[in-house]
Design an enzyme around this catalytic site. Sequence first.
Site, PDB file in Angstrom:
ATOM      1  N   HIS A  84      -0.473   0.914  -3.870  1.00  0.00           N
ATOM      2  CA  HIS A  84      -1.661   1.771  -3.858  1.00  0.00           C
ATOM      3  C   HIS A  84      -1.215   3.225  -3.827  1.00  0.00           C
ATOM      4  O   HIS A  84      -0.334   3.591  -3.070  1.00  0.00           O
ATOM      5  CB  HIS A  84      -2.529   1.445  -2.640  1.00  0.00           C
ATOM      6  CG  HIS A  84      -3.159   0.092  -2.745  1.00  0.00           C
ATOM      7  ND1 HIS A  84      -3.683  -0.571  -1.675  1.00  0.00           N
ATOM      8  CD2 HIS A  84      -3.345  -0.728  -3.811  1.00  0.00           C
ATOM      9  CE1 HIS A  84      -4.165  -1.743  -2.076  1.00  0.00           C
ATOM     10  NE2 HIS A  84      -3.959  -1.860  -3.360  1.00  0.00           N
ATOM     11  N   SER A 113       0.852  -1.190   0.000  1.00  0.00           N
ATOM     12  CA  SER A 113       0.000   0.000   0.000  1.00  0.00           C
ATOM     13  C   SER A 113       0.886   1.239   0.000  1.00  0.00           C
ATOM     14  O   SER A 113       2.110   1.139   0.015  1.00  0.00           O
ATOM     15  CB  SER A 113      -0.900  -0.004   1.224  1.00  0.00           C
ATOM     16  OG  SER A 113      -0.116   0.210   2.369  1.00  0.00           O
ATOM     17  N   ASP A 123      -6.178  -6.449  -0.448  1.00  0.00           N
ATOM     18  CA  ASP A 123      -5.696  -6.548  -1.822  1.00  0.00           C
ATOM     19  C   ASP A 123      -4.355  -7.286  -1.842  1.00  0.00           C
ATOM     20  O   ASP A 123      -3.479  -7.008  -1.019  1.00  0.00           O
ATOM     21  CB  ASP A 123      -5.534  -5.138  -2.414  1.00  0.00           C
ATOM     22  CG  ASP A 123      -5.325  -5.177  -3.918  1.00  0.00           C
ATOM     23  OD1 ASP A 123      -5.696  -6.194  -4.548  1.00  0.00           O
ATOM     24  OD2 ASP A 123      -4.811  -4.187  -4.467  1.00  0.00           O
TER      25      ASP A 123
END
Lengths: 205, 276
Positions: free
Chosen positions: A50, A23, A143
């Site tokens: 991300h 992330s 994710d």
Amino acid sequence: MSASQKYEIDESLPYKAIAIGGSAGSFQVVTKILSSLPTDFELPIMMCLHRLRHVRNGFTEALNIKSTINIEEPTDKEPIKKGKIYLAPANYHLCVELGNTFALSTEELFNNSRPAIDYMIQTAAHNYRHKLIAILLSGANKDGALGMKAASEKGALTVVQDPAECLIDTMPTSALKITKINHTLSVDKIIDLLLYIDQKIKKKK
Amino acid sequence: MQQEIELAQLKKITDIIQKRFDFDFGNYAMSSFKRRIQRVIEIYKYASIDALIDRLNDADHKFFQEFLSEITVNVTEMFRDPTFWRELKESIIPNLLLNDREINIWHAGCSSGEEVFSMAILLTEMNLLGKAKIVASDVDNAILAKAREGKYPIKNMEVNQKNYERYEGSFLLQKYYKEEAGKAIMDKELVKNVEWREHNLVSGGSFAKFDLILCRNVMIYFNQQLQNTVLKTFHESLHKYCYLAVGSKESLIWCEIANKFVVVNNEEKIYKKVKD
């Protein structure tokens, strides 16, 4: 443990690519990894982190400050090449097509993310199978877990960052919950593993 | 738990569709096509991919149209990549004005029409809407109908407005729509001269000549071979020294006839046709 058994890896060294997911919070960790690699690192690395969907510039540049190898955002259908590091662009899913090329997509968000780590690792696993090394770092959503599962089922070498070391450990723990992971390692050990594999590939040449 | 779809099963699907509906998915990019098929299976709650294969085997045209709508990706925004639209305003459109003729624009794969409205707003604010002729095409009739309608969920307008601000538009986007029952109803005057056209890039070929073609984030769903074919269609559809814009992460350099174009803005991926 002898040097050759330092990590549980495929000693025939079939590895052709590395996929890393994390992330935005993994920024420091990724920077640490990228600043530790030799400039002649043998395997291509694709990364899905991300990031803000509507900010196209800045992120890659920031990562490049410390990286020993120049990081690029691939264009659609770009061949994946040795010695390169690629980062999924903002607001696109990054996928791997059979035949070692990238494909981008503007499909719906997945896990509330675009780029989605799952898509990158699933397609990389489909293409590279046991020749893939899949690494999942820290992060605040699940994710990447499905991607790691696909990688594991294809026989890829799977690694997650040790949840004990993560600021937010949802990402690695979600993966550990649904699939078998070969290594759970601290960042320093992940770097050590990558250097170890790189050394072995160089020796074999 | 979802089952992994095999390549052979995807091939079966593309074969059936080719045979029964004369539609060729064979050169779509596999990674996304596979996910789209998975998506259809989930939406229709089929037990397996074989159930979808059976359904396609006895499907009528109506079902195929629905299927097509789910397979194609319709994620878009107004003024997506604001710097691209600024480049159009500041450089590309002024250049085309030098030709001193009507500006012909083709939105190839226009989806729900956000980019068509963006273009119409851009031209309106340059006082050029009357000087331009826009064709907007898509393979999916249902999405074309939506585009023509120009009604968008009001929650989407936040991103659209932000993009418009970054584009440095002259007003507030609200000037161009009114809110009704949770929808933004776009001003129809903007698109009254737009020709909406059903057109399949895979097989449709060239149908007119244009000064500017926008095909952003469409060819990414095609494999290299099909991208080559589509680029030939665009080449044929452009006047010499006119422009093709693709998505900011697309590139012509892997295409066979890339040498007939030069890049005029690499950041925004705007190309100019320089050879017939």
